[in-house]
Write a protein that holds these residues in place. Structure first.
Motif, PDB file in Angstrom:
ATOM      1  N   THR A 136       3.478   4.542 -10.460  1.00  0.00           N
ATOM      2  CA  THR A 136       1.975   4.364  -9.665  1.00  0.00           C
ATOM      3  C   THR A 136       1.507   2.715  -9.818  1.00  0.00           C
ATOM      4  OG1 THR A 136       1.685   6.715 -10.244  1.00  0.00           O
ATOM      5  CG2 THR A 136      -0.262   5.454  -9.603  1.00  0.00           C
ATOM      6  N   ASN A 137       1.085   2.250  -8.694  1.00  0.00           N
ATOM      7  CA  ASN A 137       0.516   0.988  -8.763  1.00  0.00           C
ATOM      8  C   ASN A 137      -0.994   1.106  -8.888  1.00  0.00           C
ATOM      9  OD1 ASN A 137       2.794  -0.570  -7.781  1.00  0.00           O
ATOM     10  ND2 ASN A 137       2.942   0.468  -6.078  1.00  0.00           N
ATOM     11  N   VAL A 273       2.022   6.296  -1.168  1.00  0.00           N
ATOM     12  CA  VAL A 273       1.922   7.026   0.130  1.00  0.00           C
ATOM     13  C   VAL A 273       2.629   8.561   0.057  1.00  0.00           C
ATOM     14  CG1 VAL A 273       2.680   7.277   2.412  1.00  0.00           C
ATOM     15  CG2 VAL A 273       2.208   4.936   1.557  1.00  0.00           C
ATOM     16  N   GLU A 274       1.909   9.407   0.151  1.00  0.00           N
ATOM     17  CA  GLU A 274       2.508  10.884   0.215  1.00  0.00           C
ATOM     18  C   GLU A 274       2.358  11.574   1.406  1.00  0.00           C
ATOM     19  OE1 GLU A 274       1.295  14.674  -2.876  1.00  0.00           O
ATOM     20  OE2 GLU A 274       0.538  12.542  -3.319  1.00  0.00           O
ATOM     21  N   SER A 275       3.365  11.700   2.327  1.00  0.00           N
ATOM     22  CA  SER A 275       3.465  12.027   3.604  1.00  0.00           C
ATOM     23  C   SER A 275       4.178  13.303   3.819  1.00  0.00           C
ATOM     24  CB  SER A 275       3.982  10.888   4.441  1.00  0.00           C
ATOM     25  OG  SER A 275       3.928  11.249   5.895  1.00  0.00           O
ATOM     26  N   GLU A 326      -0.760  -3.689   2.246  1.00  0.00           N
ATOM     27  CA  GLU A 326       0.254  -4.405   2.684  1.00  0.00           C
ATOM     28  C   GLU A 326       1.116  -3.681   4.093  1.00  0.00           C
ATOM     29  OE1 GLU A 326       4.301  -6.895   1.753  1.00  0.00           O
ATOM     30  OE2 GLU A 326       3.339  -5.889  -0.095  1.00  0.00           O
ATOM     31  N   LEU A 327       1.266  -2.181   3.575  1.00  0.00           N
ATOM     32  CA  LEU A 327       1.977  -1.604   4.541  1.00  0.00           C
ATOM     33  C   LEU A 327       1.152  -1.568   6.008  1.00  0.00           C
ATOM     34  CD1 LEU A 327       3.819   0.788   5.720  1.00  0.00           C
ATOM     35  CD2 LEU A 327       2.536   2.458   4.561  1.00  0.00           C
ATOM     36  N   ALA A 363       6.780  -0.213  -1.924  1.00  0.00           N
ATOM     37  CA  ALA A 363       5.694   0.811  -2.086  1.00  0.00           C
ATOM     38  C   ALA A 363       6.493   2.032  -2.765  1.00  0.00           C
ATOM     39  CB  ALA A 363       5.013   1.097  -0.907  1.00  0.00           C
ATOM     40  N   SER A 364       5.729   3.008  -3.419  1.00  0.00           N
ATOM     41  CA  SER A 364       6.321   4.111  -4.022  1.00  0.00           C
ATOM     42  C   SER A 364       5.829   5.012  -2.934  1.00  0.00           C
ATOM     43  CB  SER A 364       5.774   4.487  -5.385  1.00  0.00           C
ATOM     44  OG  SER A 364       4.349   4.419  -5.351  1.00  0.00           O
ATOM     45  N   LYS A 365       6.771   6.410  -2.706  1.00  0.00           N
ATOM     46  CA  LYS A 365       6.423   7.316  -1.930  1.00  0.00           C
ATOM     47  C   LYS A 365       6.818   8.643  -2.260  1.00  0.00           C
ATOM     48  CE  LYS A 365      10.415   4.895   0.369  1.00  0.00           C
ATOM     49  NZ  LYS A 365      10.236   3.653  -0.578  1.00  0.00           N
TER      50      LYS A 365
END
Length: 433
Positions: A136-137, A273-275, A326-327, A363-365
């Motif tokens: 987690t950032n 990001v959680e998608s 950034e994304l 990025a973590s996802k």
């Protein structure tokens, strides 16, 4: 004696007579002077012509010239002031830009320092299964100066600095009504519609729906007001940036979605990001090893590939972190230059690794549960045909695979809310071309 008195008297009379003559002369002179002054005020030998016939004198010319010079000087000063004001505005903008760059640099430095504090120090590995890397950032420092008006709205709308955000113009008004009706029904209060035209703003206000009408922006207003579903979808990456800069986590939502439960009760919040996925089963949604067969290679004919179906850019949870911003910047930047589908670009920037000539996004996802956050392919191809799966209650249903969105949204409400068991039956699995 008598003779001396007479002589004395004569002298007195003579002196008295002379005195009276002097007085008379003085009086006459004064009178003549007054008369001359009255009739000849400029004197007998004045060189100036009469006022009626003369031109401006030297003094008048000097006065006129002085007035002209003063006017020109004032105009010059006004011009200089205007020029200085423009330069001042330009300098202010440059200072603001530099301040923003400095702030981002400071955030990047803080982020790097925190990463270094975790990764830079040598760590002793624990027993197998106990070691976990950094996932987690850290969140960015909120900056209300980015959009003070939006910041004030978000203070009143959000719950624990989270909210659902949807973009809408008058082209999707009917779907938007089902969207916010389903949200209200399950008791969600932290949601906001970004109104892209006046009609939607008025519609939301009339229905007691929180709405934020953006300030005019020539760059995107034409798309916002008249664009279709995909065109408007591409705007969200530019608009969402302000929400993240203000320090809020956003559950971005298209309007072709029906809410059946509160999604905030089913999020992990452990990634940037959680998608939701466009996948329709465990393999396609969560990834699989796909073997590519090339017989001409003989012994090495089989090549293993890792595959996953794309994330849906119409429903994802994004945290206010530097990789998240950034994304958004990467996707918005590419969409401004390329004729590309926003969902494809979103996934490419999220998944492509670093390689020669390209720095990948760090990025973590996380992929959402595809039965809870369900797409319309899963619903119409699988779930409605399975007696056990029909008993499941999804969190949301996204009509992303079908163009006849409005009737299918109404049918979903009939099936899951009103209990009409055959409400989904009239629709084909796919779309009618």
């Amino acid at each position: 004696m008598a003779g001396r008195r007479d002589g004395s008297l004569m002298r007195d009379k003579t002196q008295s007579f002379r005195g009276s003559r002097i007085v008379t002369a003085i009086v006459v002179g004064v009178l003549l002077g007054s008369v001359c002054a009255f009739f000849f005020p400029r004197g007998f030998f004045s060189l100036d012509p009469p006022i009626q016939g003369r031109r401006f004198g030297k003094l008048d010319l000097q006065t006129s010239s002085s007035q002209c010079e003063s006017t020109e000087r004032i105009n010059m000063l006004r011009s200089d002031i205007g020029s200085l004001s423009d330069k001042n505005d330009e300098l202010k903008k440059q200072v603001q830009d530099l301040t923003e760059k400095l702030r981002l640099a400071e955030q990047g430095k803080d982020h790097a320092r925190e990463q270094f504090s975790v990764l830079g120090k040598p760590h002793k590995a624990g027993p197998p299964g106990t070691v976990k890397g950094l996932r987690t950032n850290p969140t960015v420092i909120p900056d209300d100066s980015v959009n003070p008006r939006l910041a004030k709205i978000l203070e009143d709308v959000t719950v624990q600095k989270e909210l659902i955000v949807a973009l809408a113009n008058s082209n999707v008004k009917a779907m938007l009504e089902i969207w916010f009706t389903s949200i209200k029904r399950v008791g969600i209060t932290n949601y906001l519609v970004v109104g892209l035209d006046d009609e939607i703003e008025e519609f939301c206000i009339a229905n007691d729906v929180p709405v934020y009408k953006r300030d005019p922006d020539e760059g995107i207003d034409s798309i916002a007001k008249t664009g279709g579903n995909h065109a408007v979808s591409g705007l969200k990456f530019r608009i969402l940036r302000e929400f993240l800069q203000l320090g809020y986590s956003v559950l971005l939502s298209d309007v072709d979605i029906v809410y059946l439960q509160n999604p905030f009760n089913h999020l992990y919040r452990d990634s940037d990001v959680e998608s939701m996925s466009d996948g329709h089963n465990n393999m396609t949604a969560y990834g699989f090893n796909d073997v590519f067969d090339e017989p001409s290679m003989g012994w090495a004919r089989y090549a293993h590939t890792m595959r996953i179906w794309v994330y849906n850019s119409g429903f994802f949870y994004i945290r206010p972190t530097l990789p998240s911003i950034e994304l958004l910047d990467r996707v918005a930047g590419r969409l401004s230059k390329e004729k590309a589908w926003d969902q494809a670009v979103f996934n490419e920037e999220l998944f492509f690794p670093s390689h020669p000539g390209y720095d990948g996004l760090h990025a973590s996802k996380r992929t959402m549960d595809f039965y809870l956050f369900m797409n319309s392919k899963v619903l119409f191809k699988t779930v409605r045909k399975d007696a056990n799966l029909k008993k499941l209650k999804p969190v949301i249903l996204h009509v992303n695979y079908h163009p006849d969105k409005l009737p299918r949204m109404k049918a979903i409400m009939e099936f899951y809310v009103n209990g009409k068991q055959d409400a989904l039956e009239p629709f084909p699995e796919g779309s009618q071309w």
